[in-house]
Every structure is written in structure tokens, then in C-alpha cells.
Motif scaffolding. Structure first.
Motif, PDB file in Angstrom:
ATOM      1  N   ALA A  90       7.609  -0.997  -1.075  1.00  0.00           N
ATOM      2  CA  ALA A  90       6.882  -1.596   0.045  1.00  0.00           C
ATOM      3  C   ALA A  90       7.029  -3.107   0.048  1.00  0.00           C
ATOM      4  CB  ALA A  90       5.404  -1.211  -0.032  1.00  0.00           C
ATOM      5  N   ALA A  91       6.940  -3.703  -1.137  1.00  0.00           N
ATOM      6  CA  ALA A  91       7.085  -5.154  -1.236  1.00  0.00           C
ATOM      7  C   ALA A  91       8.474  -5.601  -0.823  1.00  0.00           C
ATOM      8  CB  ALA A  91       6.783  -5.609  -2.663  1.00  0.00           C
ATOM      9  N   GLY A 107       3.499  -4.423   3.119  1.00  0.00           N
ATOM     10  CA  GLY A 107       4.290  -3.215   3.321  1.00  0.00           C
ATOM     11  C   GLY A 107       3.419  -1.994   3.087  1.00  0.00           C
ATOM     12  N   ILE A 108       3.527  -1.005   3.955  1.00  0.00           N
ATOM     13  CA  ILE A 108       2.656   0.173   3.896  1.00  0.00           C
ATOM     14  C   ILE A 108       3.488   1.439   3.949  1.00  0.00           C
ATOM     15  CG2 ILE A 108       0.737   1.396   5.006  1.00  0.00           C
ATOM     16  CD1 ILE A 108      -0.113  -1.261   6.238  1.00  0.00           C
ATOM     17  N   ILE A 145       0.857  -1.180   0.000  1.00  0.00           N
ATOM     18  CA  ILE A 145       0.000   0.000   0.000  1.00  0.00           C
ATOM     19  C   ILE A 145       0.894   1.232   0.000  1.00  0.00           C
ATOM     20  CG2 ILE A 145      -1.719   1.335   1.278  1.00  0.00           C
ATOM     21  CD1 ILE A 145      -2.678  -1.283   2.537  1.00  0.00           C
ATOM     22  N   ASP A 146       0.755   2.061  -1.014  1.00  0.00           N
ATOM     23  CA  ASP A 146       1.488   3.325  -1.088  1.00  0.00           C
ATOM     24  C   ASP A 146       0.457   4.442  -0.978  1.00  0.00           C
ATOM     25  OD1 ASP A 146       3.348   5.310  -1.484  1.00  0.00           O
ATOM     26  OD2 ASP A 146       3.488   5.026  -3.656  1.00  0.00           O
ATOM     27  N   LEU A 147       0.317   4.964   0.218  1.00  0.00           N
ATOM     28  CA  LEU A 147      -0.739   5.926   0.519  1.00  0.00           C
ATOM     29  C   LEU A 147      -0.276   7.341   0.222  1.00  0.00           C
ATOM     30  CD1 LEU A 147      -3.531   6.518   1.780  1.00  0.00           C
ATOM     31  CD2 LEU A 147      -2.399   6.586   4.018  1.00  0.00           C
ATOM     32  N   GLY A 148      -1.086   8.086  -0.513  1.00  0.00           N
ATOM     33  CA  GLY A 148      -0.825   9.490  -0.783  1.00  0.00           C
ATOM     34  C   GLY A 148      -1.897  10.369  -0.166  1.00  0.00           C
ATOM     35  N   ALA A 149      -1.773  11.664  -0.412  1.00  0.00           N
ATOM     36  CA  ALA A 149      -2.730  12.597   0.181  1.00  0.00           C
ATOM     37  C   ALA A 149      -4.124  12.442  -0.410  1.00  0.00           C
ATOM     38  CB  ALA A 149      -2.240  14.034  -0.020  1.00  0.00           C
ATOM     39  N   HIS A 150      -4.204  12.079  -1.695  1.00  0.00           N
ATOM     40  CA  HIS A 150      -5.500  11.985  -2.363  1.00  0.00           C
ATOM     41  C   HIS A 150      -5.739  10.628  -3.026  1.00  0.00           C
ATOM     42  CE1 HIS A 150      -5.886  16.263  -1.681  1.00  0.00           C
ATOM     43  NE2 HIS A 150      -4.741  16.471  -2.296  1.00  0.00           N
TER      44      HIS A 150
END
Length: 381
Positions: free
Chosen positions: A369-370, A142-143, A86-91
Motif C-alpha cells: 500500500a505504501a 494507500g488502502i 491500511i490493509d483491510l481484511g475480513a476480520h
């Protein structure tokens, strides 16, 4: 064994590298692995047997004979183990599953509202990632978080523009929902690790900048991700840039790089000039169309980033400086950053320095992440 405590001499030619060689098709036998890795046949055999016992490799019949006994072929089990990312961004968030060589199996992008809070955002993304993996195949997740992360605990510390996330224990929350190891890090670190493994694995020292809504960077030192004492290494976002008048930053100080040169800063500056723009996508569109206000701000942003990076380059002396994120798509940003680095750095520091755009695509974050997970899962000596 994790990436930070893996001895350098075993980092290359280690079990993870042997797995990658088989998964990519470069090697189909123990003899191939010995030839490509430079390891002795006995060491290769020991590591291959350990990988087989973990279910990460399998023997898939006999290969062609070269005058002796037919070698036993090796393969990554089909429908076998995967890692979630998971690659979390602002939007938006990029999520996916990858095999144990770091190749993407499935990936997709999802819109997110960071203001919805960690439970709602992470709960939904984690459930979707788990649903992508075959039953029993998920080896870990992985986050990446777009804010400061205490890597040892997986806890978020004083993030900007993430209301309700401060102090949240991401690792504990996710571990309660997925029966697999959870590894959490800053998103810029994931980008750095993914870009390094994909494009610059032969280089030992590198700096990667993520310039989007916010600004961050990740550092590769001696071939490994460098996090520092508490996990904040590479955080250039709150370094002061000379600006008069100095805009107020979300951290409470004035004149920080993020307040001057981030995508969010460009949106604010254009609005103050009376240019109607909704978000960073709109800014990039204006720059592509040659709008003089947007282009001037992009050049200023590139110079500001370059000024901070000049200090980093003179101090750290990397082999490559690469910029990714949405702002990396803007040629004025990259050109101004490059010019400022050459102007402000010592000649010896830039003599062989590569300054370039990250070209590994939108999956660079989930790839990093992986690899965080892979480095822990494939931990055989």
C-alpha cells in the motif's frame, strides 16, 4: 506518474530507487548513487536535486574526502514525510505509517467487523492512521480492500461477503477526511506489490496468491503490477474448479475456487462433517494437531489452487509463484499446490519456477500500500 505508466527503463534507478538507497544506508552521496544505480553523475545530480526540492532528501554535511573535494552527504529528513497504509481484511486490519523508502515506521493490527459498513470501518481506521503521522508529514494513504476494486476510480464493485460495500467510492470518502492523496486497490494486489518489492525485485514476472478467508492473486508483469483493463487481473477466486457436488459460491455460481478452497470454505466443510470449528484459526489449529478431516480438506484445497494456478503458469510463464495469507501457514496446502503445479504444467514452464511461501511477514500488505503512494509521490523524471 504511477506504477502502471512508469517506463521500465526508469523504474529501476529512478527517483524512488535513489531514495531507497539513501534511506537504507547503502548510499550517502551522489557518487555512491551513481555507482550503485549505474546512472551518469549528471542524471543522479538532477534527480537528487529534484528530491531535495520536494523535501524527500536533504544534505547533511560533508563526507570523507577521497583525494578531492569532500562530498556532500545525503540523508532522508528525520521526522520527515511518511505515507499511511491500511490493509483491510475480513476480520482484521493492519495499519501503519512507512517512510518514503517503504520501511515501516509504526504498525498495528486492529479487529474489524466488515458488516459495520464502509463509513464506520474506514472512518475509524483512517482516523487512526492519520493520528500516527506527525503534523503535516502525511504524503498520502494507500488502502487495500478484500474485494474487487476499480483502481482508476477507487470504487468497490460487487464484493463477496461485504454487505453494504458494493459501489462505495472509497477514494472520495477518504479524500474528504484526509488532506493527502488516496490510492485504493485490491488487497491481493497490495500483497503482490509488497512481496515483489521486498523479496523478488530482481524478477520481472511473478504471481502471488493470497489465501485466507477468501482467495485472490496479484500479478507482476515486466516488473510492474498488472491490473488489466478494469483492475480485475489476477482474480482467480471465481474460476471454476471441478467438484462433485459443486458447492455454491457467494457470487451465485457453483464450484468456484473460493467456494472450494478458501478458509471460509474449509470452515463450512468441517462443520458439515460434524467437526466443531469457529473460524479459520480453528481450522489451522486442527491441521497443526494432525486432525485427519482438516488435513484432508487442506490437501484438497491445495490441489484446487494448484489446478487453477497451473493454467496461469502455462499461460503466463512466471519466474515465481508465492502464496501468502493464513492458509499459507498450512504445509499440506503448500505441498499439494506444489505437487499439482509440477504435475499439470509444461516442463519448460516449471524448469526454473520458484514455488514458495511468502516470508515477508504481516506487513507485506501495508508495504505494498505504501509503495502505491510512493510511486505517485516520487514522480520526478
Amino acid at each position: 506518474m504511477t506504477i502502471d505508466d512508469t517506463p521500465r527503463e526508469t523504474f529501476r534507478g529512478g527517483p524512488r530507487e535513489l531514495l531507497r538507497l539513501v534511506a537504507s544506508g547503502a548510499a550517502v552521496s551522489r557518487a555512491d548513487l551513481a555507482r550503485l544505480s549505474g546512472l551518469s553523475p549528471s542524471t543522479v545530480s538532477q534527480r537528487v536535486e529534484a528530491l531535495i526540492s520536494q523535501g524527500l532528501l536533504e544534505e547533511a554535511g560533508a563526507g570523507k574526502s577521497r583525494g578531492g573535494r569532500r562530498p556532500r552527504q545525503l540523508a532522508v529528513p528525520t521526522g520527515g514525510a511518511v505515507v499511511g497504509a491500511i490493509d483491510l481484511g475480513a476480520h482484521h486490519a493492519r495499519i501503519g505509517t512507512l517512510d518514503l523508502s517503504g520501511r515501516v515506521v509504526e504498525a498495528r493490527t486492529r479487529p474489524v467487523r466488515i458488516d459495520d459498513g464502509p463509513e464506520a470501518v474506514l472512518g475509524a481506521l483512517l482516523a487512526e492512521v492519520a493520528g500516527l503521522a506527525p503534523a503535516g508529514a502525511l504524503r498520502g494513504v494507500g488502502i487495500g480492500i478484500p474485494g474487487p476494486v476499480q483502481h482508476a476510480t477507487g470504487r468497490i464493485v460487487s464484493p463477496s461477503r461485504m454487505p453494504g460495500w458494493n459501489g462505495f467510492d472509497v477514494a472520495a470518502f477518504c479524500t474528504d477526511r484526509v488532506d493527502a492523496p488516496i490510492i485504493v486497490d485490491n488487497d491481493a494486489n497490495l500483497m503482490a506489490l509488497g512481496a515483489h518489492r521486498t523479496a523478488h525485485s530482481e524478477m520481472d514476472h511473478a504471481v502471488y496468491i493470497k489465501a485466507g478467508t477468501g482467495i485472490g492473486s496479484g500479478v507482476i508483469s515486466d516488473g510492474r503490477l498488472h491490473r488489466g483493463a478494469q483492475g480485475s487481473a489476477g482474480d482467480i477466486s471465481h474460476c471454476r474448479v471441478v467438484a462433485d457436488p459443486a458447492p455454491l459460491c457467494s457470487c451465485g455460481n457453483a464450484g468456484c475456487l473460493e467456494a472450494v478452497a478458501s478458509g471460509a470454505a474449509l470452515v463450512t466443510a468441517l462443520r458439515e462433517q460434524g467437526v466443531p470449528v469457529a473460524d479459520l484459526t480453528g481450522v489451522i489449529r486442527l491441521i497443526d494437531d494432525g486432525d485427519r478431516h482438516a488435513t484432508a480438506l487442506a490437501r484438497q484445497a491445495g490441489r484446487a489452487i494448484g489446478e487453477i494456478l497451473a493454467v496461469v503458469v502455462n499461460f503466463f510463464n512466471p519466474q515465481v509463484v508465492a502464496i501468502g495469507g493464513r492458509l499459507a501457514e498450512c504445509e499440506p496446502v503448500l505441498a499439494s499446490m506444489r505437487a499439482t503445479l509440477y504435475e499439470r504444467c509444461l516442463p519448460l514452464a516449471t524448469q526454473t519456477l520458484l514455488i514458495e511461501r511468502i516470508t515477508t511477514g504481516q506487513d507485506v500488505g501495508i508495504t505494498g500500500a505504501a509503495h502505491l503512494v510512493i510511486d505517485q509521490v516520487v514522480a520526478v523524471d
